[in-house]
Design an enzyme around this catalytic site. Structure first.
Site, mmCIF file in Angstrom:
data_model
loop_
_atom_site.group_PDB
_atom_site.id
_atom_site.type_symbol
_atom_site.label_atom_id
_atom_site.label_comp_id
_atom_site.label_asym_id
_atom_site.label_seq_id
_atom_site.Cartn_x
_atom_site.Cartn_y
_atom_site.Cartn_z
ATOM 1 N N GLY A 104 0.828 -1.201 0.000
ATOM 2 C CA GLY A 104 0.000 0.000 0.000
ATOM 3 C C GLY A 104 0.859 1.247 0.000
ATOM 4 C CB SER A 130 4.809 5.316 3.086
ATOM 5 O OG SER A 130 4.127 4.635 2.046
ATOM 6 C CG ASP A 156 -0.370 2.473 5.350
ATOM 7 O OD1 ASP A 156 -1.432 2.398 5.977
ATOM 8 O OD2 ASP A 156 0.107 3.554 4.955
ATOM 9 N N GLY A 176 -6.861 2.307 -5.379
ATOM 10 C CA GLY A 176 -7.437 2.838 -4.157
ATOM 11 C C GLY A 176 -8.136 1.785 -3.322
ATOM 12 C CG HIS A 184 -6.865 0.600 6.396
ATOM 13 N ND1 HIS A 184 -6.155 0.813 5.239
ATOM 14 C CD2 HIS A 184 -6.136 1.179 7.384
ATOM 15 C CE1 HIS A 184 -5.056 1.511 5.521
ATOM 16 N NE2 HIS A 184 -5.023 1.739 6.810
ATOM 17 C CG HIS A 200 0.280 3.751 9.103
ATOM 18 N ND1 HIS A 200 -0.271 4.551 8.124
ATOM 19 C CD2 HIS A 200 0.639 4.589 10.115
ATOM 20 C CE1 HIS A 200 -0.230 5.815 8.521
ATOM 21 N NE2 HIS A 200 0.309 5.867 9.725
ATOM 22 C CG ASP A 201 -3.877 4.025 9.086
ATOM 23 O OD1 ASP A 201 -3.557 5.101 9.612
ATOM 24 O OD2 ASP A 201 -3.925 3.874 7.842
#
Length: 219
Positions: free
Chosen positions: A41, A47, A142, A76, A145, A170-171
């Site tokens: 991602g 990043s 990442d 996306g 999600h 992440h997240d």
């Protein structure tokens, strides 16, 4: 981090807080001399600049084989689609009406001068993971999600992290009011597996070190 690359990272489109980006860079610097870095991602490459900068640092001190790979289909995630919170209509390809971040990623990496340090793998992560066999010094998750996507990334690529290598999520949000729960659940799954130990946490970023298993073993 070199000032020119730091500026590129800060200016690139993306969702990485500055302090978390700094931590990602620092961990990548530690790991880049030991083997490839891989992120799942990359969106528009924000990043990837942090990872590519770490590769450049490693090469400057004699680690000529240092490299960072990125895996992304560049269409996306769920939250980026029309009608969702993080939709950006300027990233829609006028030809087919779909999100296409690949040109923006390429521009980011080109402007940063990191085309030799960052290798883009364009495709869906589960398909790429089925064919991946290279031990990794660091894995940065990442991508999508949802539980399905985060878990697929963890199971598909986490198994290739070498002993002593690191897995960066992440997240990660413990409380639902702060964000989605899928990365949190996958992070907890990794911790309770016995294969990983947590070594650092900052904001929504968690860094785990592999303490059990060899590359290719299930995590």
């Amino acid at each position: 981090m070199p000032e020119d690359l730091l500026r590129c990272a800060r200016e690139a489109r993306g969702f990485m807080p500055e302090d978390e980006g700094d931590l990602l860079f620092a961990e990548a610097v530690r790991r880049a001399p030991h083997g490839p870095l891989l992120e799942v991602g990359t969106w528009c490459g924000k990043s990837a600049v942090y990872l590519g900068a770490a590769v450049r640092v490693a090469r400057e001190v004699g680690n000529a084989d240092a490299v960072a790979f990125t895996v992304d289909h560049h269409r996306g995630s769920e939250e980026n689609q029309p009608g969702w919170e993080y939709h950006d209509p300027t990233l829609v390809d006028a030809h087919d009406g779909r999100i296409d971040t690949l040109p923006f990623f390429r521009r980011t990496i080109t402007e940063a001068g990191l085309e030799d340090e960052v290798v883009a793998v364009v495709g869906r992560a589960p398909l790429v993971a089925r064919h991946w066999r290279t031990p990794l010094a660091m894995l940065f998750i990442d991508g999508g999600h949802t539980d399905e996507h985060v878990t697929n990334d963890y199971l598909g690529f986490g198994r290739w992290v070498m002993p002593g290598g690191t897995l960066v999520f992440h997240d990660v949000f413990e409380h639902p009011e702060d964000g989605g729960q899928a990365p949190w659940r996958c992070y907890r799954r990794a911790l309770t597996s016995g294969s990983w130990e947590e070594i650092e946490a900052l904001g929504s970023m968690r860094i785990l070190r592999r303490v059990q298993g060899e590359p290719g073993d299930p995590t």
